[in-house]
Design an enzyme around this catalytic site. Structure first.
Site, PDB file in Angstrom:
ATOM      1  N   CYS A 137       0.834  -1.203   0.000  1.00  0.00           N
ATOM      2  CA  CYS A 137       0.000   0.000   0.000  1.00  0.00           C
ATOM      3  C   CYS A 137       0.870   1.254   0.000  1.00  0.00           C
ATOM      4  O   CYS A 137       1.390   1.662   1.041  1.00  0.00           O
ATOM      5  CB  CYS A 137      -0.928   0.000   1.217  1.00  0.00           C
ATOM      6  SG  CYS A 137      -2.030   1.431   1.282  1.00  0.00           S
ATOM      7  N   CYS A 140      -0.534   4.073   2.144  1.00  0.00           N
ATOM      8  CA  CYS A 140      -0.309   3.874   3.582  1.00  0.00           C
ATOM      9  C   CYS A 140       1.122   4.180   3.972  1.00  0.00           C
ATOM     10  O   CYS A 140       1.385   4.824   4.993  1.00  0.00           O
ATOM     11  CB  CYS A 140      -0.629   2.436   3.978  1.00  0.00           C
ATOM     12  SG  CYS A 140      -2.230   1.819   3.427  1.00  0.00           S
ATOM     13  N   ASP A 141       2.085   3.680   3.182  1.00  0.00           N
ATOM     14  CA  ASP A 141       3.484   3.658   3.616  1.00  0.00           C
ATOM     15  C   ASP A 141       4.420   4.524   2.791  1.00  0.00           C
ATOM     16  O   ASP A 141       5.611   4.620   3.104  1.00  0.00           O
ATOM     17  CB  ASP A 141       4.006   2.205   3.583  1.00  0.00           C
ATOM     18  CG  ASP A 141       3.202   1.289   4.488  1.00  0.00           C
ATOM     19  OD1 ASP A 141       2.728   1.767   5.537  1.00  0.00           O
ATOM     20  OD2 ASP A 141       3.054   0.101   4.152  1.00  0.00           O
TER      21      ASP A 141
END
Length: 321
Positions: A137, A140-141
């Protein structure tokens, strides 16, 4: 002996969507029961640093966040049960679920929040370096790789979108694809080819994620050419596997309308399915955003809609008397 559990609001899944639905349902006096499923807490339990969930100025840990949500849901009146559902009956209400040990769960309303899992390559080093340079992701990261060299693996819409997103953080993004052409929409391909920060490696597959350093983290990927068989190594700080997601809907395939690779179909902008009183929230119905905060939001929506559904039904019964 198998037991039967009955509630006004039955919830399948215990990630951010399911537990948010439980919190709102419990506060509304619906005495929800959460059947936790195979992965209590959802995908955040295998996530380390979480920096984009609102309300926390410092980085928090995914498992800790889910423990807090679980404790909050139980504190306001939710009952959580560890079981895996193997059969369902949505033909009439109360909705009926069967656990793998034979226990029966009945709900006047049902909230499905079983989530989805990222698809992985299954190659050496992938699991070992998960959260240490290997992710599924970018949204997300990606922030953790600002100014670093990254690769994105895949050839569909998800992969191209992740590569384009990563140019917000990195000037050195490489898209690795096993074929000689992309499967993504043309408009995305045009944006990709026009972006000077992205390089594409065609006809390449990842054979191994390579770790190094102390503490250990990703330092590169070993590649194999799909046409010549030639092997090569590419140094990188981060790798994003973007080959799609698999929603956890196998048990529903003969009972609900599924779309786009198995996601539950809902009324646009709502968690409502075509079956009155049955709602779906989180990643099991969301193939676009797939974030913890959006999952929690749709869990809230599902609980509010379930509460309204029951209230309207009760009013109709009273009016008919």
């Amino acid at each position: 002996m198998a037991e039967t559990y009955r509630t006004k609001m039955l919830i399948m899944g215990s990630g951010p969507a399911g537990l948010s639905a439980a919190i709102y349902g419990a506060r509304a006096g619906l005495e929800p029961i959460v059947v936790q499923g195979l992965q209590p807490g959802g995908q955040l339990t295998i996530t380390t640093d979480v920096e984009n969930y609102p309300g926390y100025r410092d980085v928090i840990q995914g498992p800790w966040l889910m423990d807090e949500m679980h404790a909050q849901a139980e504190k306001v009146g939710t009952r959580t049960i560890f079981d895996t559902i193997v059969d369902v009956d949505f033909s009439k209400r109360p909705f009926r679920l069967i656990g793998d040990g034979g226990d029966v769960y009945e709900g006047d309303t049902l909230v499905i929040a079983t989530g989805a899992q990222a698809k992985w390559l299954g190659v050496e080093g992938e699991e070992q370096l998960g959260g240490k340079g290997v992710s599924a992701c970018a949204t997300c990261d990606g922030f953790f790789y600002r100014g670093k060299k990254v690769v994105v693996i895949g050839g569909g819409n998800t992969a191209v979108e992740e590569a384009l997103y990563m140019t917000n953080h990195s000037d050195d993004v490489t898209l690795i694809h096993r074929r000689d052409s992309l499967r993504s929409e043309k408009i995305l391909q045009d944006r990709l080819s026009a972006n000077p920060k992205i390089n594409v490696l065609w006809n390449k597959t990842v054979e191994k994620f390579v770790g190094g350093g102390d503490p250990e983290g990703l330092v590169g990927v070993d590649l194999v050419d799909t046409q010549s068989g030639e092997k090569s190594h590419l140094a990188t700080d981060g790798a994003f596997v973007a080959i799609g997601h698999a929603p956890a809907t196998e048990v529903f395939k003969d009972h609900l309308d599924l779309i786009d690779g198995g996601y539950i179909e809902v009324e646009p902008g709502t968690p409502k399915t075509k079956i009155p009183g049955l709602f779906a929230c989180g990643d099991v119905m969301d193939h676009v955003y797939r974030q913890a905060v959006t999952a929690a939001g749709t869990g809230c929506m599902a609980a509010l809609d379930a509460e309204r559904f029951l209230a309207e039904e009760e009013f109709a019964l009273i009016a008919a008397e």
